[in-house]
Motif scaffolding. Structure first.
Motif, PDB file in Angstrom:
ATOM      1  N   ILE A  23       0.844  -1.213  -0.210  1.00 43.58           N
ATOM      2  CA  ILE A  23      -0.010  -0.107   0.019  1.00 43.58           C
ATOM      3  C   ILE A  23       0.903   1.249  -0.029  1.00 43.58           C
ATOM      4  N   VAL A  24       1.889   1.329   0.678  1.00 46.36           N
ATOM      5  CA  VAL A  24       2.842   2.296   0.751  1.00 46.36           C
ATOM      6  C   VAL A  24       3.376   2.804  -0.605  1.00 46.36           C
ATOM      7  N   ASP A  25       3.710   1.755  -1.650  1.00 44.87           N
ATOM      8  CA  ASP A  25       4.062   1.943  -2.843  1.00 44.87           C
ATOM      9  C   ASP A  25       2.948   2.572  -3.645  1.00 44.87           C
ATOM     10  N   ASP A  26       1.666   1.874  -3.534  1.00 46.18           N
ATOM     11  CA  ASP A  26       0.590   2.406  -4.383  1.00 46.18           C
ATOM     12  C   ASP A  26       0.285   3.979  -4.038  1.00 46.18           C
ATOM     13  N   LEU A  27       0.345   4.178  -2.659  1.00 46.50           N
ATOM     14  CA  LEU A  27      -0.003   5.498  -2.319  1.00 46.50           C
ATOM     15  C   LEU A  27       1.172   6.555  -2.721  1.00 46.50           C
ATOM     16  N   GLU A  28       2.361   6.178  -2.527  1.00 51.32           N
ATOM     17  CA  GLU A  28       3.254   7.002  -2.810  1.00 51.32           C
ATOM     18  C   GLU A  28       3.314   7.277  -4.475  1.00 51.32           C
ATOM     19  N   GLY A  29       3.023   6.208  -5.052  1.00 58.30           N
ATOM     20  CA  GLY A  29       3.064   6.103  -6.424  1.00 58.30           C
ATOM     21  C   GLY A  29       2.099   7.165  -7.180  1.00 58.30           C
ATOM     22  N   GLY A  66       1.293   9.858  -5.570  1.00 61.40           N
ATOM     23  CA  GLY A  66       1.634  11.257  -4.919  1.00 61.40           C
ATOM     24  C   GLY A  66       1.072  11.579  -3.467  1.00 61.40           C
ATOM     25  N   VAL A  67       0.795  10.724  -2.709  1.00 65.43           N
ATOM     26  CA  VAL A  67       0.289  10.739  -1.521  1.00 65.43           C
ATOM     27  C   VAL A  67       1.427  10.280  -0.627  1.00 65.43           C
ATOM     28  N   LYS A  68       1.800  10.976   0.385  1.00 67.92           N
ATOM     29  CA  LYS A  68       3.070  10.810   1.244  1.00 67.92           C
ATOM     30  C   LYS A  68       2.621   9.842   2.365  1.00 67.92           C
ATOM     31  N   THR A  69       3.024   8.696   2.669  1.00 65.16           N
ATOM     32  CA  THR A  69       2.894   7.708   3.359  1.00 65.16           C
ATOM     33  C   THR A  69       4.025   7.149   4.313  1.00 65.16           C
ATOM     34  N   PHE A  70       3.638   6.919   5.511  1.00 67.41           N
ATOM     35  CA  PHE A  70       4.528   6.472   6.592  1.00 67.41           C
ATOM     36  C   PHE A  70       4.614   4.974   6.577  1.00 67.41           C
ATOM     37  N   GLY A  71       5.666   4.175   6.514  1.00 64.14           N
ATOM     38  CA  GLY A  71       5.589   2.833   6.539  1.00 64.14           C
ATOM     39  C   GLY A  71       6.635   2.433   5.677  1.00 64.14           C
ATOM     40  N   PRO A  72       6.934   1.198   5.534  1.00 62.32           N
ATOM     41  CA  PRO A  72       7.986   0.648   4.477  1.00 62.32           C
ATOM     42  C   PRO A  72       7.034   0.190   3.099  1.00 62.32           C
ATOM     43  N   SER A  73       7.981   0.208   2.215  1.00 62.47           N
ATOM     44  CA  SER A  73       7.515  -0.282   0.686  1.00 62.47           C
ATOM     45  C   SER A  73       7.266  -1.902   0.876  1.00 62.47           C
ATOM     46  N   LYS A  74       6.665  -2.343  -0.013  1.00 67.61           N
ATOM     47  CA  LYS A  74       6.338  -3.800  -0.163  1.00 67.61           C
ATOM     48  C   LYS A  74       7.762  -4.367   0.046  1.00 67.61           C
ATOM     49  N   LEU A  75       8.830  -4.035  -0.663  1.00 68.39           N
ATOM     50  CA  LEU A  75      10.205  -4.741  -0.700  1.00 68.39           C
ATOM     51  C   LEU A  75      10.720  -4.697   0.661  1.00 68.39           C
ATOM     52  N   ALA A  76      10.621  -3.456   1.249  1.00 73.34           N
ATOM     53  CA  ALA A  76      11.285  -3.387   2.701  1.00 73.34           C
ATOM     54  C   ALA A  76      10.473  -3.930   3.586  1.00 73.34           C
ATOM     55  N   ALA A  77       9.111  -4.446   3.594  1.00 70.02           N
ATOM     56  CA  ALA A  77       8.161  -4.897   4.484  1.00 70.02           C
ATOM     57  C   ALA A  77       8.233  -6.826   4.592  1.00 70.02           C
ATOM     58  N   ARG A  78       9.178  -6.910   3.524  1.00 66.47           N
ATOM     59  CA  ARG A  78       9.625  -8.492   3.553  1.00 66.47           C
ATOM     60  C   ARG A  78      10.286  -8.753   5.090  1.00 66.47           C
ATOM     61  N   LEU A  79      10.962  -7.828   5.442  1.00 62.72           N
ATOM     62  CA  LEU A  79      11.467  -8.112   6.924  1.00 62.72           C
ATOM     63  C   LEU A  79      10.349  -8.606   7.902  1.00 62.72           C
ATOM     64  N   GLU A  80       9.171  -8.267   7.705  1.00 64.66           N
ATOM     65  CA  GLU A  80       8.053  -8.976   8.490  1.00 64.66           C
ATOM     66  C   GLU A  80       7.362 -10.186   7.554  1.00 64.66           C
ATOM     67  N   GLY A  81       7.201 -10.000   6.272  1.00 63.22           N
ATOM     68  CA  GLY A  81       6.585 -10.799   5.242  1.00 63.22           C
ATOM     69  C   GLY A  81       7.154 -12.174   5.117  1.00 63.22           C
ATOM     70  N   SER A  82       8.509 -12.262   5.353  1.00 66.24           N
ATOM     71  CA  SER A  82       9.217 -13.323   4.949  1.00 66.24           C
ATOM     72  C   SER A  82      10.272 -13.695   6.110  1.00 66.24           C
ATOM     73  N   LYS A  83      10.064 -14.780   6.844  1.00 66.73           N
ATOM     74  CA  LYS A  83      11.071 -14.955   7.957  1.00 66.73           C
ATOM     75  C   LYS A  83      12.300 -15.391   7.118  1.00 66.73           C
ATOM     76  N   GLY A  84      12.242 -16.169   6.138  1.00 68.53           N
ATOM     77  CA  GLY A  84      13.388 -16.796   5.428  1.00 68.53           C
ATOM     78  C   GLY A  84      14.322 -15.517   5.037  1.00 68.53           C
ATOM     79  N   PHE A  85      13.655 -14.453   4.438  1.00 67.23           N
ATOM     80  CA  PHE A  85      14.331 -13.396   3.925  1.00 67.23           C
ATOM     81  C   PHE A  85      15.186 -12.614   5.110  1.00 67.23           C
ATOM     82  N   THR A  86      14.549 -12.620   6.381  1.00 68.77           N
ATOM     83  CA  THR A  86      15.255 -11.832   7.520  1.00 68.77           C
ATOM     84  C   THR A  86      16.402 -12.792   7.941  1.00 68.77           C
ATOM     85  N   LYS A  87      16.095 -14.015   8.109  1.00 68.62           N
ATOM     86  CA  LYS A  87      17.261 -15.053   8.494  1.00 68.62           C
ATOM     87  C   LYS A  87      18.454 -14.894   7.680  1.00 68.62           C
ATOM     88  N   ASP A  88      18.174 -14.757   6.146  1.00 68.21           N
ATOM     89  CA  ASP A  88      19.166 -14.739   5.418  1.00 68.21           C
ATOM     90  C   ASP A  88      19.982 -13.458   5.435  1.00 68.21           C
TER      91      ASP A  88
END
Ligand code: AMP
Length: 426
Positions: free
Chosen positions: A78-84, A86-108
């Protein structure tokens, strides 16, 4: 500026309460909100999974800043879509939110950057995962890779339990979240939640908290989304906080930036404070619930400029001030939670409860109907209090609870027991 907050829980009520006090907020909207948030903000019936509808609302209502509460919209981009749009948004992008969205990503990411965490391996099939379980022995921890609404972690005390968890996850028990599995070492120590505000490059520490995940007194019974919390966590001394920033948070930000997905927003680190120091259990890409309720009670500074600085990449010289007090929150839940529960019962006595010194009541699953407040979820209220000591905060929160008339609800009576015991020299 007009601000839109997304979400409907106790976390969002605490954020709305704090943001409504900001001189920067002209109009504060919340979608979809709840009966308590309606006192701080104008609630709007938007489906926040429909990013197009959120963008249209922002355009129509001249919303200059959006704050995203829960993880699902972050992971959905949602952050990518809102920023795209032109709406300023607080929070991580979809790629940055992988830190929560994928445990394997974070472990690696931890492994590649020497960030202290439990030893682990990633698996896409049951047989090799079970081999690894047998090789390492119990206790051992089995985790679904994706978002599983708090149900994706099994701390197995025996090999049989661990193997059953592997079968459950690969058998589709958690849907696509379990298509990949992480098996990791069982860490011994004291847990704490730590929050840092990040702008892609810089991070400033917010505060620490400890929560109570089990439903019953004495930390017994099934896991829940959290039955209460307090802040600060006594185990997060100045030294441990510094080590967490230097060994965990800052290397993570450097790695995310180098990867082309800089992390902005709140980084919520679930930590185990072991005899060797802090180790990362997991990241969440947003504020915690119920930890935010105690963090907001302790924050002296205006929250809104901090969130804007996070989004704008301007946290380098930013400073936040905190009350030296303790804060504690007790969750009141509908009887039956975390299993089946009913909705629609009437809650009374909230105004009398809120009159107790230092008390704030944040709503989670409530709705207003005909001038009454009705229960409308599992976790329903966060009865929160500040105090000069944890014991004082605890006393005030339970005094408030005793004024609330809601026979269909329940709460734990021992939130904060470890900190109270420490305070009393036990
Ligand atoms: P998580 O959803 O990853 O925070 O895990 C839920 C809970 O499981 C944590 O709060 C811990 O109590 C426990 N847990 C997760 N990973 C480990 C681990 N490696 N060692 C010990 N306990 C763990």
């Amino acid at each position: 500026m007009n601000i839109l907050l997304l979400g409907s829980g106790g976390r969002e009520h605490a954020l709305a309460w704090k943001m409504a006090a900001s001189p920067l907020a002209d109009r504060l909207y919340c979608a979809p909100g709840n009966a308590g948030i309606a006192r701080e903000a104008q609630c709007v019936a938007l489906d926040i999974a429909d990013h197009g509808a959120v963008i249209a609302f922002c355009k129509d209502n001249k919303v200059g800043f959006v704050v995203v509460g829960p993880e699902a919209p972050l992971v959905a981009g949602i952050v990518d879509d809102l920023e795209g749009a032109g709406v300023k948004t607080f929070g991580p992008s979809k790629l940055a939110a992988r830190l929560e969205g994928s445990k394997g990503f974070t472990k690696d990411l931890c492994r590649a950057n020497n960030i202290p965490t439990a030893a682990y391996e990633r698996f896409t099939a049951a047989a090799p995962a079970k081999d690894y379980v047998r090789k390492r022995g119990a206790p051992i921890v089995v985790k679904a890779d994706g978002l599983a609404a708090g149900k994706g972690v099994v701390v197995a005390q025996t090999l049989a339990e661990a193997e059953a968890a592997v079968d459950m996850m690969f058998g589709g028990g958690l849907g696509t979240a379990g298509a990949e599995v992480v098996v990791e070492e069982f860490l011994v120590g004291e847990e704490a939640s730590f929050f840092a505000l990040c702008d892609g490059e810089n991070a400033i520490p917010l505060a620490s908290a400890q929560d109570h995940k089990r439903v019953g007194d004495g930390d017994t019974g099934p896991n829940t989304g959290g039955m209460g919390a307090y802040s600060p966590a006594p185990v997060m001394t100045a030294e441990i906080t510094q080590r967490t920033m230097d060994e965990i948070v800052r290397p993570t930000l450097r790695a995310m930036k180098a990867m082309g997905s800089p992390y902005k927003g709140v980084l919520f680190a679930g930590l185990m404070i072991t005899k060797d120091g802090p180790k990362l259990i997991e990241y969440n890409a947003r504020f915690g619930d119920p930890e935010t309720q105690v963090l907001m009670l302790r924050l002296m500074s205006d929250l809104v400029p901090a969130l804007i600085a996070s989004r704008d990449g301007q946290l380098k010289n930013f400073d936040l001030r905190w009350y030296p007090n303790f804060a504690l929150t007790v969750v009141m839940a509908a009887k039956g939670y975390p299993g089946d529960y009913s909705r629609g019962s009437v809650i009374e006595g909230l105004d009398a409860a809120a009159e107790i010194e230092g008390v704030e009541i944040f709503h989670a699953g409530t709705k207003a109907e005909g001038g009454k407040v009705l229960a409308n979820g599992g976790r329903v209220l966060n009865v929160s209090a500040r105090g000069k000591t944890v014991s004082e905060a605890q006393r005030r929160a339970y005094a408030a609870i005793d004024r609330i008339k809601w026979p269909e609800g329940f709460c734990r009576r021992d939130i904060g027991w470890q900190a109270v015991k420490r305070e009393q020299g036990g």
